[in-house]
Design a protein around this motif. Structure first.
Motif, PDB file in Angstrom:
ATOM      1  N   LEU A 243      -0.376  -4.280  -6.916  1.00 51.75           N
ATOM      2  CA  LEU A 243      -1.762  -3.925  -7.168  1.00 51.75           C
ATOM      3  C   LEU A 243      -2.523  -3.718  -5.872  1.00 51.75           C
ATOM      4  O   LEU A 243      -2.638  -4.641  -5.050  1.00 51.75           O
ATOM      5  CB  LEU A 243      -2.413  -5.054  -7.981  1.00 51.75           C
ATOM      6  CG  LEU A 243      -3.836  -4.882  -8.486  1.00 51.75           C
ATOM      7  CD1 LEU A 243      -3.937  -3.714  -9.459  1.00 51.75           C
ATOM      8  CD2 LEU A 243      -4.293  -6.172  -9.169  1.00 51.75           C
TER       9      LEU A 243
ATOM     10  N   SER B 126      -6.782   7.818  -9.063  1.00 48.70           N
ATOM     11  CA  SER B 126      -6.236   6.938 -10.088  1.00 48.70           C
ATOM     12  C   SER B 126      -6.688   7.450 -11.454  1.00 48.70           C
ATOM     13  O   SER B 126      -7.759   8.047 -11.582  1.00 48.70           O
ATOM     14  CB  SER B 126      -6.735   5.502  -9.896  1.00 48.70           C
ATOM     15  OG  SER B 126      -6.324   4.992  -8.656  1.00 48.70           O
TER      16      SER B 126
ATOM     17  N   SER C 135      -0.309   0.295  -9.147  1.00 54.16           N
ATOM     18  CA  SER C 135      -1.665   0.781  -9.396  1.00 54.16           C
ATOM     19  C   SER C 135      -1.990   1.887  -8.396  1.00 54.16           C
ATOM     20  O   SER C 135      -1.220   2.193  -7.490  1.00 54.16           O
ATOM     21  CB  SER C 135      -2.666  -0.368  -9.257  1.00 54.16           C
ATOM     22  OG  SER C 135      -2.854  -0.687  -7.885  1.00 54.16           O
TER      23      SER C 135
ATOM     24  N   GLU D 117     -12.125   1.652 -13.730  1.00 53.55           N
ATOM     25  CA  GLU D 117     -10.904   1.202 -13.070  1.00 53.55           C
ATOM     26  C   GLU D 117     -10.727  -0.302 -13.217  1.00 53.55           C
ATOM     27  O   GLU D 117      -9.591  -0.794 -13.312  1.00 53.55           O
ATOM     28  CB  GLU D 117     -10.930   1.585 -11.591  1.00 53.55           C
ATOM     29  CG  GLU D 117      -9.625   1.293 -10.864  1.00 53.55           C
ATOM     30  CD  GLU D 117      -9.603   1.875  -9.474  1.00 53.55           C
ATOM     31  OE1 GLU D 117      -8.586   2.507  -9.123  1.00 53.55           O
ATOM     32  OE2 GLU D 117     -10.592   1.708  -8.735  1.00 53.55           O
TER      33      GLU D 117
ATOM     34  N   THR E  46      -9.006  -0.884 -16.513  1.00 51.83           N
ATOM     35  CA  THR E  46      -7.603  -0.460 -16.440  1.00 51.83           C
ATOM     36  C   THR E  46      -6.776  -1.466 -15.645  1.00 51.83           C
ATOM     37  O   THR E  46      -5.650  -1.801 -16.024  1.00 51.83           O
ATOM     38  CB  THR E  46      -7.509   0.944 -15.806  1.00 51.83           C
ATOM     39  OG1 THR E  46      -8.207   1.874 -16.638  1.00 51.83           O
ATOM     40  CG2 THR E  46      -6.065   1.388 -15.659  1.00 51.83           C
ATOM     41  N   ASN E  47      -7.332  -1.983 -14.564  1.00 48.18           N
ATOM     42  CA  ASN E  47      -6.614  -2.985 -13.776  1.00 48.18           C
ATOM     43  C   ASN E  47      -6.436  -4.290 -14.555  1.00 48.18           C
ATOM     44  O   ASN E  47      -5.428  -4.985 -14.400  1.00 48.18           O
ATOM     45  CB  ASN E  47      -7.352  -3.244 -12.457  1.00 48.18           C
ATOM     46  CG  ASN E  47      -7.123  -2.148 -11.440  1.00 48.18           C
ATOM     47  OD1 ASN E  47      -6.204  -1.341 -11.575  1.00 48.18           O
ATOM     48  ND2 ASN E  47      -7.965  -2.090 -10.416  1.00 48.18           N
TER      49      ASN E  47
ATOM     50  N   PHE F 211      -3.426  -3.836 -16.588  1.00 44.41           N
ATOM     51  CA  PHE F 211      -2.232  -3.958 -15.741  1.00 44.41           C
ATOM     52  C   PHE F 211      -1.868  -5.427 -15.538  1.00 44.41           C
ATOM     53  O   PHE F 211      -0.711  -5.819 -15.686  1.00 44.41           O
ATOM     54  CB  PHE F 211      -2.495  -3.322 -14.377  1.00 44.41           C
ATOM     55  CG  PHE F 211      -2.007  -1.907 -14.231  1.00 44.41           C
ATOM     56  CD1 PHE F 211      -0.728  -1.544 -14.621  1.00 44.41           C
ATOM     57  CD2 PHE F 211      -2.825  -0.929 -13.685  1.00 44.41           C
ATOM     58  CE1 PHE F 211      -0.276  -0.243 -14.474  1.00 44.41           C
ATOM     59  CE2 PHE F 211      -2.387   0.374 -13.529  1.00 44.41           C
ATOM     60  CZ  PHE F 211      -1.109   0.718 -13.926  1.00 44.41           C
TER      61      PHE F 211
ATOM     62  N   THR G 139       2.767   3.960 -13.516  1.00 41.02           N
ATOM     63  CA  THR G 139       1.674   4.077 -12.554  1.00 41.02           C
ATOM     64  C   THR G 139       0.517   4.857 -13.159  1.00 41.02           C
ATOM     65  O   THR G 139       0.705   5.706 -14.034  1.00 41.02           O
ATOM     66  CB  THR G 139       2.142   4.756 -11.251  1.00 41.02           C
ATOM     67  OG1 THR G 139       1.073   4.744 -10.294  1.00 41.02           O
ATOM     68  CG2 THR G 139       2.584   6.191 -11.494  1.00 41.02           C
ATOM     69  N   ASN G 140      -0.686   4.552 -12.688  1.00 39.10           N
ATOM     70  CA  ASN G 140      -1.845   5.364 -13.035  1.00 39.10           C
ATOM     71  C   ASN G 140      -2.317   6.153 -11.818  1.00 39.10           C
ATOM     72  O   ASN G 140      -3.446   6.634 -11.779  1.00 39.10           O
ATOM     73  CB  ASN G 140      -2.981   4.484 -13.569  1.00 39.10           C
ATOM     74  CG  ASN G 140      -3.592   3.595 -12.497  1.00 39.10           C
ATOM     75  OD1 ASN G 140      -2.888   3.126 -11.598  1.00 39.10           O
ATOM     76  ND2 ASN G 140      -4.893   3.340 -12.596  1.00 39.10           N
ATOM     77  N   SER G 141      -1.430   6.294 -10.831  1.00 44.82           N
ATOM     78  CA  SER G 141      -1.752   7.008  -9.602  1.00 44.82           C
ATOM     79  C   SER G 141      -1.051   8.360  -9.574  1.00 44.82           C
ATOM     80  O   SER G 141       0.184   8.429  -9.604  1.00 44.82           O
ATOM     81  CB  SER G 141      -1.329   6.190  -8.373  1.00 44.82           C
ATOM     82  OG  SER G 141      -1.374   6.987  -7.205  1.00 44.82           O
TER      83      SER G 141
END
Length: 296
Positions: free
Chosen positions: A188, A168, A106, A206, A209-210, A213, A128-130
């Motif tokens: 995470l 992110s 994450s 976020e 989105t988490n 994940f 990844t969303n980073s």
């Protein structure tokens, strides 16, 4: 007074910020003695930290900023916090990664530190969303002056989405991409973690989105320094019983360790005693000890 040439401005400011957070405030004259720099240098450092929104200047010194549950610091501001703790956490978490596995990272400065420790793990697929994490792996894939790209460079999937202050990517695009995938392990980073609120963030998009994940991962590993314990953001996105392991640093108080061990199956304290710095047996022991909540 001669300037301390051994510390870069970023290092000095990280030390100042750490002092402010641990002690609840600092005075300029104390910092000049501790850092062996001039009064003017300390004041410039405090001005820079105040502009980043991580301290509040007061007469003769500085105090911590009291953050609302909706406050979301930017990546640069967070990257200055708890540097040694994040590095220790990253080293410990890296031992949990198996060559050839599919992992998710994450957004966050701790997962960014972890990414740098995974560059030599062969055959990884990293979702990844980073933006920052993706840059770490993409940089390793570029040819160097000595020859080609780093051997065994990871395959990286960047989710897409709307960029947050912490770099992110979140929102419907990211949610759809993550929801169609399945990971062996999710690492995470969190804004806050507590018994009552579970895992939380100040950013509503976020949080969703988490959640995606967490649902897509067979194992969930939270990587967060000790200051995140007891912090609560605006939106909760997972309960503690959805977490398989919590990797933190030796700054975590004993009382907090006992509380966490009552609610989580795996606590790894990085940078503590040798037997606490990584899970016994490394990644294999982690796989066998973690609960198999998901088989997808």
């Amino acid at each position: 007074m001669s300037e301390n040439q051994n510390l870069l401005a970023e290092q000095r400011r990280a030390l100042i910020l750490d002092d402010v957070r641990k002690r609840g405030g600092v005075r300029v004259n104390e910092l000049t003695r501790k850092l062996s720099v001039s009064d003017m240098t300390v004041r410039r450092d405090l001005d820079a930290l105040a502009r980043q929104g991580v301290i509040e200047k007061v007469h003769g010194g500085a105090v911590p900023v009291v953050e609302a549950s909706t406050h979301e610091p930017g990546f640069e501001a967070k990257s200055m916090l708890e540097l040694s703790a994040k590095e220790a956490i990253a080293r410990a978490a890296a031992t949990m990664v198996v060559p050839g596995s599919a992992i998710a990272l994450s957004g966050g400065t701790t997962t960014f530190a972890l990414a740098r420790h995974l560059l030599d793990v062969p055959g990884l697929t990293v979702v990844t969303n980073s933006v920052r994490v993706a840059d770490v792996f993409h940089g390793a894939q570029r040819p160097t002056a000595a020859g080609g790209a780093r051997a065994g460079a990871a395959t990286v999937v960047l989710t897409g989405g709307v960029r947050t202050p912490s770099d992110s990517l979140v929102g419907p695009v990211a949610d759809r991409a993550i929801g169609s995938l399945h990971f062996d392990v999710l690492f995470l980073g969190v804004h806050g973690i507590s018994v009552e609120a579970g895992l939380s963030t100040p950013n509503l998009a976020e949080a969703e989105t988490n959640r995606r994940f967490v649902r897509a991962a067979r194992r969930v590993v939270v990587v967060a320094d000790h200051t995140k314990w007891g912090t609560v953001g605006l939106s909760s996105f997972a309960a503690l019983d959805e977490v398989d392991a919590f990797v933190t640093d030796a700054g975590l108080p004993d009382t907090a360790r006992q509380e966490i061990e009552e609610h989580l199956p795996g606590l790894v304290v990085a940078g503590g005693q040798p037997d606490e710095s990584a899970p016994p047996g490394g990644a294999r022991a982690f796989r066998s000890a973690a609960r198999g909540r998901r088989t997808s």
